[in-house]
Design an enzyme around this catalytic site. Structure first.
Site, PDB file in Angstrom:
ATOM      1  N   SER A 152       8.724  60.051  19.492  1.00 33.00           N
ATOM      2  CA  SER A 152      10.367  59.700  19.623  1.00 33.00           C
ATOM      3  C   SER A 152      10.260  57.973  19.774  1.00 33.00           C
ATOM      4  CB  SER A 152      10.571  60.120  21.001  1.00 33.00           C
ATOM      5  OG  SER A 152      11.981  59.540  21.835  1.00 33.00           O
ATOM      6  N   TYR A 179       9.208  62.562  30.601  1.00 33.84           N
ATOM      7  CA  TYR A 179       9.355  63.164  29.198  1.00 33.84           C
ATOM      8  C   TYR A 179       9.243  62.040  28.283  1.00 33.84           C
ATOM      9  CZ  TYR A 179      11.842  63.161  24.657  1.00 33.84           C
ATOM     10  OH  TYR A 179      12.175  63.011  23.211  1.00 33.84           O
ATOM     11  N   LYS A 183       5.332  61.749  25.378  1.00 33.20           N
ATOM     12  CA  LYS A 183       5.436  61.483  24.145  1.00 33.20           C
ATOM     13  C   LYS A 183       4.499  60.247  23.900  1.00 33.20           C
ATOM     14  CE  LYS A 183       8.236  64.176  22.620  1.00 33.20           C
ATOM     15  NZ  LYS A 183       7.829  65.355  21.903  1.00 33.20           N
ATOM     16  N   GLY A 326      19.252  54.383  33.200  1.00 33.11           N
ATOM     17  CA  GLY A 326      18.131  54.687  32.393  1.00 33.11           C
ATOM     18  C   GLY A 326      18.291  54.408  30.728  1.00 33.11           C
TER      19      GLY A 326
HETATM   20  C1  UD1 Z   1      17.584  60.443  24.474  1.00 30.10           C
HETATM   21  C2  UD1 Z   1      15.939  60.280  24.948  1.00 30.10           C
HETATM   22  C3  UD1 Z   1      15.327  60.553  23.560  1.00 30.10           C
HETATM   23  C4  UD1 Z   1      15.283  61.916  23.165  1.00 30.10           C
HETATM   24  C5  UD1 Z   1      16.858  62.173  22.975  1.00 30.10           C
HETATM   25  C6  UD1 Z   1      17.142  63.730  22.703  1.00 30.10           C
HETATM   26  C7  UD1 Z   1      15.537  58.262  26.067  1.00 30.10           C
HETATM   27  C8  UD1 Z   1      15.791  56.723  26.172  1.00 30.10           C
HETATM   28  N1  UD1 Z   1      16.016  58.630  24.850  1.00 30.10           N
HETATM   29  O1  UD1 Z   1      18.096  59.730  23.578  1.00 30.10           O
HETATM   30  O2  UD1 Z   1      13.971  60.060  23.734  1.00 30.10           O
HETATM   31  O3  UD1 Z   1      14.645  62.193  22.027  1.00 30.10           O
HETATM   32  O4  UD1 Z   1      17.620  61.965  24.497  1.00 30.10           O
HETATM   33  O5  UD1 Z   1      16.914  64.368  23.722  1.00 30.10           O
HETATM   34  O6  UD1 Z   1      14.918  58.825  26.764  1.00 30.10           O
HETATM   35  N2  UD1 Z   1      26.413  59.443  25.574  1.00 30.10           N
HETATM   36  C9  UD1 Z   1      27.686  59.176  26.169  1.00 30.10           C
HETATM   37  N3  UD1 Z   1      28.227  60.266  26.486  1.00 30.10           N
HETATM   38  C10 UD1 Z   1      27.665  61.546  26.600  1.00 30.10           C
HETATM   39  C11 UD1 Z   1      25.950  61.631  26.131  1.00 30.10           C
HETATM   40  C12 UD1 Z   1      25.667  60.334  25.852  1.00 30.10           C
HETATM   41  O7  UD1 Z   1      28.412  58.156  26.106  1.00 30.10           O
HETATM   42  O8  UD1 Z   1      28.227  62.178  27.442  1.00 30.10           O
HETATM   43  C13 UD1 Z   1      25.814  57.970  24.954  1.00 30.10           C
HETATM   44  C14 UD1 Z   1      24.447  57.682  25.924  1.00 30.10           C
HETATM   45  O9  UD1 Z   1      25.090  56.580  26.722  1.00 30.10           O
HETATM   46  C15 UD1 Z   1      23.898  56.833  24.764  1.00 30.10           C
HETATM   47  C16 UD1 Z   1      24.290  57.718  23.500  1.00 30.10           C
HETATM   48  O10 UD1 Z   1      25.497  58.371  23.833  1.00 30.10           O
HETATM   49  O11 UD1 Z   1      24.293  55.695  24.401  1.00 30.10           O
HETATM   50  C17 UD1 Z   1      23.250  58.641  22.829  1.00 30.10           C
HETATM   51  O12 UD1 Z   1      22.905  59.533  24.030  1.00 30.10           O
HETATM   52  P1  UD1 Z   1      21.934  60.719  23.960  1.00 30.10           P
HETATM   53  O13 UD1 Z   1      22.545  61.785  22.744  1.00 30.10           O
HETATM   54  O14 UD1 Z   1      21.732  61.346  25.022  1.00 30.10           O
HETATM   55  O15 UD1 Z   1      20.737  60.003  23.297  1.00 30.10           O
HETATM   56  P2  UD1 Z   1      19.672  58.848  23.816  1.00 30.10           P
HETATM   57  O16 UD1 Z   1      19.623  58.909  25.268  1.00 30.10           O
HETATM   58  O17 UD1 Z   1      19.559  57.878  22.944  1.00 30.10           O
END
Ligand code: UD1
Length: 370
Positions: A152, A179, A183, A326
């Protein structure tokens, strides 16, 4: 057991077969002519995915389709895991022309960032032990221990501005969650094993943000409970299962203030695994290789939300919420190494990817309601 096809390119052992990325990868492997032995314990997945895979493969017009075999097994149970692999190895050895087990792809892992903070032992045991078992079994049962590992972009942490788009040789940072640490540890374990064991070859694919679903809508992402990831939360909100999407932060140092990620279509990601395995089998890669698997393009949360609204025409309620603890501000891939060495590129437009996610959600209806 069905006969293992004579014409195939060999058998691939694939762990996490019923999962989001595993299921899409099986389809691409079979269409490329590989036979696949998929294993899964359904800890975080459903047997329905297997039905979806079988339907897609049946309907596919690919000329040299391989066969799909499945066994329910927990990869941390060494004896059972080994027994199953040996069963298929010996069956395939009955045909002297058959190439046997030519590679493995290791997806089976727990992946919920927050859950890993609450249950670190589960994450270390499951993610590390299953990897150690897979390496041991591949060395024992395959003359071609080629392993593709699902890593990842979390291993990069928050890159410095001058390091974006991020390259494979950029410095790694210790991830904040168990997690992410599993990785990174897994990469070190695999690298040490490559140094020690002469015929072992490993390709670690560092995924950016996989989203979307198969165009048939027969397989896709199936989060348990309230989705933590952005796109399933969007599609469930659009479907009326969730009331309102929270956009976590609009005060980041980015053009529109929301976080930036590199969203890659799961089908393009699946094809990257096939490309990596083919190159490993053709001896075109070094013993230990790392590739960024992304599109090379950053998209902000607000851009993604607005694109979804524009292309689906669906009303989507969202509000700006505080930052999520985070979260990384911005990261996207320099994926040119994969383009050069794997001859692979992800260029599906975001619009099409989001439409595939929406089609999948519509097919699911309200099954995620919880
Ligand atoms: C996270 C993990 C990544 C993992 C992936 C899949 C980290 C840094 N990243 O990615 O390793 O492979 O999950 O499980 O640990 N967001 C919103 N609202 C929501 C959900 C998300 O605004 O309800 C935003 C988040 O703040 C982020 C973006 O959308 O900026 C993507 O979030 P998300 O889909 O959870 O993925 P990551 O956090 O990038």
């Amino acid at each position: 057991m069905k006969n293992i096809a004579k014409s195939s390119k060999g058998l691939i052992l694939l762990t996490g077969a019923a999962g989001f990325i595993g299921s899409h990868t099986i389809v691409e492997l079979i269409e490329d002519g590989f036979d696949v032995l998929g294993v899964d314990n359904f800890y975080n997945s459903s047997p329905d995915a297997l039905e979806g895979i079988n339907k897609i493969v049946e309907q596919s017009s690919a000329p040299n389709k391989g066969c799909f075999f499945f066994e329910e097994v927990d990869c941390t149970d060494y004896n059972k895991f080994d027994e199953i692999v040996e069963k298929y190895r010996s069956k395939s050895a009955e045909n002297s022309d058959y190439r046997g087990i030519v590679g493995a792809i290791h997806f089976a892992a727990c992946k919920a960032v927050n859950e890993s903070l609450e249950k670190p032992l589960l994450y270390y045991r499951n993610n590390i032990e299953s990897l150690l078992n897979l390496i041991t079994i591949m060395r024992k049962r395959s003359n071609n221990p080629n392993i593709v590992f699902s890593s990842s972009c979390t291993v990069y942490g928050q890159p410095a501005d001058e390091d974006l788009p991020i390259k494979e040789n950029s410095p790694l940072q210790m991830p904040l969650t168990p997690y992410g640490k599993t990785k990174q540890m897994a990469e070190y374990i695999l690298q040490d094993c490559c140094n020690a064991y002469s015929n072992l070859k490993v390709c670690a694919l560092r995924y950016f943000n996989p989203i979307g679903a198969h165009p048939s809508a027969l397989i896709g992402e199936l989060p348990r409970g309230v989705p933590q990831n952005l796109v399933p939360f969007i599609t469930q909100t659009a479907a009326g299962i969730r009331e309102c999407l929270s956009v976590f932060g609009d005060d980041y140092n980015t053009p529109d203030g929301s976080c930036i990620r590199d969203y890659i279509w799961v089908v393009d990601l699946a094809k990257a695994h096939v490309a990596a395995l083919n190159k490993m089998i053709e001896n075109k890669l070094d013993k230990w290789e790392v590739f960024n698997i992304g599109t090379g393009k950053g998209t902000s949360v607000l851009e993604l939300v607005n694109t979804f609204i524009r292309i689906t025409g669906v009303e989507l309620k969202y509000r700006i919420a505080p930052r999520r603890e985070g979260d990384i501000e911005q990261v996207w891939a320099d994926a040119s190494k994969a383009e050069r060495e794997l001859e692979w590129k992800a260029d599906t437009p975001l619009e099409d990817i989001l439409l595939s996610a929406w089609k999948w959600q519509q097919r699911l209806g309200n099954v995620n309601e919880s």
